[in-house]
Design an enzyme around this catalytic site. Structure first.
Site, PDB file in Angstrom:
ATOM      1  N   LEU A  24       0.605  -0.958  -0.221  1.00 55.72           N
ATOM      2  CA  LEU A  24      -0.253  -0.362   0.316  1.00 55.72           C
ATOM      3  C   LEU A  24       1.004   1.385   0.062  1.00 55.72           C
ATOM      4  CD1 LEU A  24      -3.259   0.537   2.240  1.00 55.72           C
ATOM      5  CD2 LEU A  24      -1.360   2.324   1.795  1.00 55.72           C
ATOM      6  N   GLU A  60       3.850   4.220  -0.191  1.00 58.61           N
ATOM      7  CA  GLU A  60       4.348   3.962  -1.400  1.00 58.61           C
ATOM      8  C   GLU A  60       6.006   5.221  -1.561  1.00 58.61           C
ATOM      9  OE1 GLU A  60       2.408   6.259  -4.684  1.00 58.61           O
ATOM     10  OE2 GLU A  60       0.649   4.127  -4.740  1.00 58.61           O
ATOM     11  N   ARG A 102      14.170   3.590  40.675  1.00 58.17           N
ATOM     12  CA  ARG A 102      15.630   3.901  40.037  1.00 58.17           C
ATOM     13  C   ARG A 102      16.079   5.398  41.201  1.00 58.17           C
ATOM     14  NH1 ARG A 102      20.578   4.104  38.146  1.00 58.17           N
ATOM     15  NH2 ARG A 102      21.341   6.253  37.343  1.00 58.17           N
ATOM     16  N   ILE A 131      12.577   9.269  31.041  1.00 54.27           N
ATOM     17  CA  ILE A 131      12.440   9.112  32.259  1.00 54.27           C
ATOM     18  C   ILE A 131      13.840   7.800  32.420  1.00 54.27           C
ATOM     19  CG2 ILE A 131      11.021   7.560  33.581  1.00 54.27           C
ATOM     20  CD1 ILE A 131       8.847   9.521  32.542  1.00 54.27           C
ATOM     21  N   GLU A 161       1.276   2.319   7.123  1.00 50.00           N
ATOM     22  CA  GLU A 161      -0.030   1.845   6.195  1.00 50.00           C
ATOM     23  C   GLU A 161      -0.892   0.674   6.188  1.00 50.00           C
ATOM     24  OE1 GLU A 161      -3.167   3.963   6.849  1.00 50.00           O
ATOM     25  OE2 GLU A 161      -2.632   6.776   6.355  1.00 50.00           O
TER      26      GLU A 161
END
Ligand code: FAD
Lengths: 418, 369
Positions: free
Chosen positions: B128, B130, B269, B338, B364
């Protein structure tokens, strides 16, 4: 049950009715009551009381007491749609006009607090008045000059003296305070501390009736938007109220336990999604305006083409549309949970955070996109931008909603995440 | 009546796919991305779930369950949570299968569907996208011109998953250029057809374990019976929209995984003596990630629900897909942020999600519900 986005026929019918009412009775006077701040549309308010008598009341705060505690099984019962109906109704009325809608009679936040934590006697005594012929308002006074978001820091005191509580302190930004206390036989629910050293555990809500000596409205605010709604300061000087006007237990049992406080905070699980719904109503008004204007100009929106090929106008509008839809769906989820007896504090905050931010963005962009039509007071767009801004502020600012959301997602206490 | 509750069947699908994703997909994700190969076991076991064969009617040898976009997006979210490349590989045949199911003629259904009901994975490709920066499905450059009983296809395609591994490829091309979505048709082209040139495997920033190829069509002739829907043609926008829902659902799943990972890291952390999540700069990012993941899921669900109900859903699908592409990039970018420097290192899954996330704006027609 299965996933479904179709409103029940009953809610649809109500929605259509409210929409027609908003369009024909509210919209046409919206500009006037924005430009003439502190005036009230009395004819409309009287009519609203007569025909909807407590209709908005039903929307606010209902359902709070039926929520289950965490971990508890949901009770088997027929699904209710009270809160969903509330959200849908509110979106339509606020589509009409936010300021006027906010000034509608009804129990408001004060009533919601009575509903959530009052005794049966208190409910009867304080809520019955909203069902009469004359408009009556309820209000809630938490905010103080030195305590807004930080509600635990309120300084207004309540001291028991014989059969009475004596209140001292100052409250600001009370929505419908004037309507409740001067224009009708309403009441205000006032948060005060019975023991400052106890922090949150010492904070209790008290019902103060209109006309109570020692309570005085000291200021009526002029505002950026929602001008038809009155926002007042109230001072309490040796203001005496009956002992039984406290909501919940007067005991400061255990300073580490804040059950009473939590119970009142739980009111917000019901009201926050409704504030989100208010926001969505205003946002939709703005989007509708844009779409109608473009239609008149013969501009077509091309959904589904590559965003690089869209005009920047198309791209903006589609983002706004998706944003609004996203906020509405989060809101519906939060009220649906409430209707189904599920704990929804996280989802309520998510909905409010999203809607408050989305709608301030949407209306600001709308004004920008519509150029002179956006900035002109001939149209309502500029007003919607001013009106919508409050939704990211009251009932907990956007930042406070993010704080609540983050704490729940991270599993942090309020000490771990300030 | 409005409800957000999954029914029993949807719950079952969700649970089944979720444990497959956790047990088999996620643990293999990193190695698979580095090697560019998907473990055979994942493909075999994933196929056994019957996600595709399930919705093929019994007359074409499937299990005959109802084709539901809603159930589809619920399953795809879980697959996306596991790994995007593997999810897209597993579901690549869906573009052909569901297109034929939805819009093929009886003869086409009989001809193509049974092959996908077997016990072994069967690849199929779809072409589909291009290779132009401003590629738009409503303004395709690939064209299919009618010449007697044949169509002649010319044009360039890229991001064609499994082109080499497949027997058939569903190729989209404009039969009526300038007519937007309604001027596009699908053609089922045997991969060996003269004029189909499959290039070398593409090198993409993300989805590295998914084999995708550029495909050129040079005077590629196919008989009229290869046109999806034959004389009737197809409703391309509808197919595209079903694909957009699928991609958006994958984006939700992958982003949800990135959110969970970031959440766990933020509580563990320590910096300046506290978990980094104790600071609002981090905590608020996480709160917004959570809000947006949920919001996008609801947009996807609503559009899929509309599709199943037979309502218009094309606009909703487009909004949901674009929203999901932005959301995924936002969430995965924050995931990297993060984790700081650790997020930039390839030991860490967030850098992989970050690369994958950027793709949604481009993808797509690679999977379908
Ligand atoms: C029109 C109107 C109507 C209102 N109606 C009512 C009413 O009926 N009853 C009532 O009790 N109150 C009412 N309010 C008050 C409203 O709820 C408060 O204004 C609001 O909660 C914010 O409090 P504040 O104004 O003191 O701001 P502050 O709390 O001082 O906040 C200032 C800024 O700091 C941010 N902030 C504060 N704490 C944090 C934190 N921990 N982390 C990150 N950021 C933080 C806030 O988000 C905000 O951006 C109303 C206000 C208005 C304007």
């Amino acid at each position: 049950m299965t996933i479904d986005f179709e409103l029940s026929p009953r809610i649809k019918a109500t929605k259509n009715m409210i929409h027609m009412f908003a369009e024909s009775a509210i919209r046409p006077i919206a500009r006037y009551y924005d430009e003439n701040e502190h005036e009230k549309p009395w004819d409309l308010l009287n009519m609203v009381q007569k025909f909807m008598g407590g209709g908005m009341a039903g929307a606010f705060g209902a359902g709070g007491e039926e929520k289950k505690a965490e971990g508890e099984e949901a009770k088997e019962k027929k699904p209710r749609e009270t809160n969903l109906a509330g959200a849908v109704t509110i979106e339509e009325i606020f589509w009409g006009d936010a300021g006027i809608a906010l000034s509608f009679p009804g129990p408001g936040l004060g009533g919601a607090a009575v509903q959530a934590s009052g005794t049966p006697e208190q409910k009867e005594k304080f809520l019955a008045r909203f069902r009469g012929d004359k408009p009556v308002w309820g209000a809630m006074a938490i905010t103080e000059p030195e305590a807004g978001s930080d509600t635990a820091n309120i300084k207004t005191t309540a001291v028991l003296d014989g059969d009475e509580w004596v209140l001292n302190g100052e409250k600001i930004f009370v929505t419908s305070g004037k309507s409740a206390l001067e224009d009708s036989e309403g009441f205000v629910v006032v948060w005060a501390t019975v023991d400052r050293s106890a922090g949150r555990a010492g904070i209790k809500p008290f019902i103060v009736e209109h006309g109570t000596p020692g309570m005085q409205i000291t200021k009526i605010e002029d505002k950026l938007g929602i001008r038809c709604s009155d926002t007042v300061s109230i001072s309490f000087m040796d203001c005496r109220i009956p002992k039984e006007n406290i909501l919940g237990s007067p005991e400061v049992v255990d300073k580490t336990k804040t059950e009473g406080f939590k119970k009142v905070m739980a009111t917000f699980d019901a009201t926050r999604p409704l504030v989100a719904a208010m926001a969505i109503g205003v946002g939709r008004a703005a989007l509708d305006f844009i779409k109608e204007t473009l239609k008149e100009e013969g501009v077509e929106l091309r959904y589904g083409i590559n965003p690089h090929r869209m005009t920047s106008l198309e791209r903006d509008i589609m983002q706004m549309e998706a944003d609004l839809k996203a906020a509405r769906l989060l809101t519906w989820r939060a009220v649906w949970m409430l209707d189904n007896g599920l704990r929804n504090d996280l989802q309520a905050s998510m909905a409010k955070a999203k809607a408050g931010l989305a709608v301030t963005r949407i209306t600001q962009k709308a004004v920008e996109l519509m150029g002179p039509l956006g900035y002109s007071r001939e149209y309502l767009l500029e007003k919607w931008m001013r009106d919508s801004k409050i939704n990211d502020i009251f009932e907990g600012t956007g930042q406070i909603q993010l704080l609540v959301t983050a704490r729940r997602i991270l599993g942090f206490t309020r000490e771990q995440l300030k | 009546m409005v409800s957000f509750e999954l029914d029993d069947e949807q719950k079952l699908v969700q649970e089944t796919v979720s444990s497959f994703a956790a047990d088999l997909m996620e643990p293999a994700m990193r190695e698979s991305d580095e090697s560019g190969e998907i473990p055979q076991e994942v493909i075999a076991k994933g196929w056994e779930l019957g996600l595709l064969g399930g919705c093929i009617p019994e007359e074409y040898e499937g299990f005959g369950e109802e084709l539901s976009a809603l159930t589809g997006v619920i399953a795809l979210e879980e697959l996306g949570w596991g790994d995007l490349s593997m999810a897209m590989h597993l579901m690549a045949p869906s573009m052909l299968v569901i297109s034929v199911l939805d819009q093929g003629t009886e003869a086409q259904k009989k001809q193509y569907l049974p092959a996908f009901c077997g016990e072994e994975y069967k690849a199929a490709a779809s072409a589909l996208v291009e290779p132009y920066y401003n590629f738009c499905p409503s303004a395709m450059r690939a064209v299919a011109e009618r010449d007697g009983d044949e169509y002649v296809i010319n044009g360039k395609k890229c991001l064609v998953p499994l082109a080499k591994e497949s027997d058939h490829m569903l190729v989209f091309a404009a039969t009526n250029p300038g007519m937007g979505f309604s001027g596009v048709d699908g053609f089922i082209v045997p991969v060996g057809t003269k004029g189909v040139e499959i290039g070398d495997r593409e090198k993409n920033m993300g989805i590295k374990a998914l084999a995708t190829y550029p495909v050129n069509f040079k005077d590629c002739r196919v008989p009229l019976v290869c046109r999806l829907g034959e004389e009737e043609g197809c409703d391309f926008l509808r197919l595209l929209s079903r694909s957009r829902l699928a991609l958006a659902a994958l984006a939700v799943g992958m982003s949800r995984r990135a959110l969970e990972h970031s959440r766990d890291y933020a509580t563990q952390r320590i910096a300046f003596g506290e978990p980094i999540g104790s600071r609002q700069a981090i905590a608020f990012m996480i709160a917004e990630m959570a809000i947006e993941v949920d919001a996008t899921r609801l947009l996807v669900w609503e559009a899929a629900w509309r599709c199943d109900k037979g309502m218009d859903f094309e606009k909703e699908a487009a909004l949901a897909k674009n929203y999901a592409a932005d959301m995924a990039m936002m969430v995965c970018d924050r995931g990297v942020q993060i984790m700081g420097g650790h997020g930039y290192i390839r030991d860490n899954p967030v850098e992989l999600w970050f690369r994958n996330a950027r793709g949604f704006a481009t993808f797509e027609g690679m999977v379908m519900v």
